[in-house]
Structure formats: structure tokens, C-alpha cells
Motif scaffolding. Sequence first.
Motif, short mmCIF file in Angstrom:
data_model
loop_
_atom_site.label_atom_id
_atom_site.label_comp_id
_atom_site.label_asym_id
_atom_site.label_seq_id
_atom_site.Cartn_x
_atom_site.Cartn_y
_atom_site.Cartn_z
N LEU A 37 -48.27 -39.16 56.30
CA LEU A 37 -47.99 -38.26 57.43
C LEU A 37 -49.17 -38.24 58.40
CD1 LEU A 37 -46.28 -36.14 58.87
CD2 LEU A 37 -47.27 -34.41 57.34
N ARG B 254 -49.06 -41.37 60.47
CA ARG B 254 -47.97 -41.34 61.45
C ARG B 254 -48.33 -40.46 62.64
NH1 ARG B 254 -43.64 -44.86 61.01
NH2 ARG B 254 -42.64 -43.39 62.42
N ILE B 255 -48.91 -39.31 62.38
CA ILE B 255 -49.27 -38.41 63.48
C ILE B 255 -50.35 -39.03 64.35
CG2 ILE B 255 -50.33 -36.18 64.00
CD1 ILE B 255 -48.89 -35.01 61.61
N HIS C 57 -48.83 -41.60 66.55
CA HIS C 57 -48.02 -40.99 67.62
C HIS C 57 -48.92 -40.52 68.75
CE1 HIS C 57 -45.82 -37.73 69.68
NE2 HIS C 57 -44.75 -38.49 69.44
N GLN C 58 -50.06 -39.96 68.41
CA GLN C 58 -50.97 -39.45 69.43
C GLN C 58 -51.59 -40.57 70.26
OE1 GLN C 58 -53.71 -37.14 67.12
NE2 GLN C 58 -52.41 -35.33 67.08
N HIS D 194 -48.01 -42.55 72.25
CA HIS D 194 -46.92 -41.90 72.96
C HIS D 194 -47.00 -42.12 74.47
CE1 HIS D 194 -50.02 -38.86 73.67
NE2 HIS D 194 -49.24 -38.35 74.61
N ASP E 20 -41.31 -37.68 66.52
CA ASP E 20 -42.37 -36.74 66.86
C ASP E 20 -43.01 -36.22 65.58
OD1 ASP E 20 -41.05 -33.89 66.19
OD2 ASP E 20 -39.53 -35.21 67.06
N PRO E 21 -44.21 -35.65 65.66
CA PRO E 21 -44.92 -35.19 64.45
C PRO E 21 -44.12 -34.20 63.61
CG PRO E 21 -46.42 -35.28 66.31
CD PRO E 21 -45.06 -35.56 66.86
N SER F 149 -41.53 -36.08 61.62
CA SER F 149 -42.21 -36.83 60.56
C SER F 149 -42.58 -35.90 59.40
CB SER F 149 -43.46 -37.51 61.11
OG SER F 149 -43.13 -38.46 62.10
N GLN F 150 -43.03 -34.71 59.73
CA GLN F 150 -43.40 -33.76 58.68
C GLN F 150 -42.18 -33.36 57.85
OE1 GLN F 150 -45.39 -30.31 60.19
NE2 GLN F 150 -45.71 -29.39 58.18
#
Length: 324
Positions: free
Chosen positions: A76, A79-80, A83-84, A87, A110-111, A114-115
Motif C-alpha cells: 500500500l 502504491r500511494i 500515485h503521488q 498523477h 486513488d489512495p 488502494s487502501q
Amino acid sequence: REPPQPRPTCAPSPRPASSRAPAQPSEGAGSMVSPAAAAASVAAAAAGGVEDDMLQRAAGLLREAPKIDAAVKNYLAVRIAKHQTTHLQNKVHVLGEDGLEVLEELEQLDPMTSQRLCAAVLKAVNEHELLPPHEWAASKPQGEEQSGLDRIQELSEYKVVHMVWSKARAAETKPAKALGRSALALVWPDVRPKIKERTSGLASEKLVEMFLDAFFDTSSVPPSADIGSKADGVDAAKSLGDSDLVWSANFQAALQQRSAARLRAVQERVAAADAAANDAASASEGGDDSDVEEQGTGASASQGDGAASSLQDFTKAIRSLLSG
């Protein structure tokens, strides 16, 4: 006449107990062990050996680190972070139906989604009930290309995982907190469909499948793969994907190791560019004898200085770009 009475017999006096132990029958003579008893003895010894082997392998499963729970959290975080950083650059060049290249918007998770997907993974793993080994074997027939030895190994591994998994749940311990990548690899085919059921509607089916496949792919990389031992940190990171981060017992240390490997790669490339520029400058300064005779020393030196200056400027620009 009365019948004759039997004469009283004297009972033999008991012999004194001998201090010597009774003689054991010699091997191959006298009393022999029956085949059934011998088979039972061998079977008991084999069963004891199998049990010891299973216990040792079960201990190995419990020693695996990180656990599934920690690996999902690491995934996770990766992935975050991605994304940052992507994006703002979520367009790619693709070929349209008419064969022309067009820009296509990348669909991303989006985060928050994903969570939720990671939470669904852990919940499905922890609630999963493993089939008894014989039922699992019946539901997973041997593959056409699977050898008999591989099949035996597969069934043996499942028995060990089943034993540890069942004991963990009986002790009210979540399997995701007790087991690592080996157990996940074995149960994933049965858990994955349940995760998809739980996550229906969270995102498109394509994105969910990509998310789950990317996570499971990290567990397929051998644990011995070490990015720090690779000569080129960037190429090593690409070959390992995110496995070195997701399945690291120390996420921060793995992140620093990857950063250090990439920095070394940048430094090596900058050094190679500097060396190439210096070689080109030296060659330009030396010139060619025939050119000097035909064009003159002044013109040749001027062109050499210009070429060297251009290469040095170009090298500085590359160094600045790579360092940034």
C-alpha cells in the motif's frame, strides 16, 4: 472293595532364582520377528520421521518475514507513493484505431481505493478456511506436465501449511500475522476470487485485477534476490519490481538501499559521460596531421575548442538532468 487311593506326590521344590538374565535368542535362530511386526516398526519409524520433518518445515514457515499483513501494508505504501509521483503525468502515447498516435489518459487507483483493496485482501486471507488435505488434493488434480515428484512435494507443502494455518486460527491468531509469502503463494488461487467478490464496485474490474496481480507478482520473486548486490541499481530495481520493498522485513532500510543503488548508477553514468567528453576533447586538441597541413593549425584548433566546449556543455546538462 474300595478303589485304590492315589499316592500323594511331592511338589518339586522351587529352584533358587538365578542372578543371570535369561539368554536371548541368537539372531537368525530360535524365535524370529514376524514380518507384520517388522513392517509396523518401520512404519512407526517413518511416521516419526515425517512428523519431525513437518514440524521443522512448519517452524520454517513461522520464521518467514515479513508476514503477509506487513507485506500488504508495504505494498500500500508503494502504491500511494507511485500515485503521488505519477498523477500529474498520467498520459501515454498509444496507437488509435486509425493507426495514428494519440494521448490516452491512464486510469489509476486513488489512495483511498488502494487502501480498501488492501483491507479486502487481508480480510479474505484471514477468513479463508483451508480444505482438508485430501479434499484439496481431489480439487486440485495433478497437472499434465507436473511430475510425480513435484506433485508429492506440492501435497506435502499443503499439509504443512494446513497444519500451521489451522493451529493459528484455533489459537485465535490471524493467519496473515503468522505466515509469510510461502503460505500466500499456496492459498492465493483460492483467496483471489473471494477478494474480487469483496471489492466489486470499488473500481473497474481491470484495475482490480491489475492491483491484485501486481501484489502477487511481488511474492514470486525469490527472497534471496538482493538489489544491493546488483551492479546497476536501476536495472536491478526494474528486474525485481517492487518485491524488494513489499517483502522486506525493514521497509525503510530497503527504501534507502534502493535509493543508494540508484545514486550509484547515476554517478557511474555521469562519470562515463565525463570520460567520453574528455576523450573527445583530447582528440580534438590533438587534431589530424593531414587536416593541419591542408586547413592550417589555427582553423583546426578553433574547431577543436568549439567541439570540446559543446561536448562539455552537453555533459553538464546531462549531469544536471540525472542529478535532478
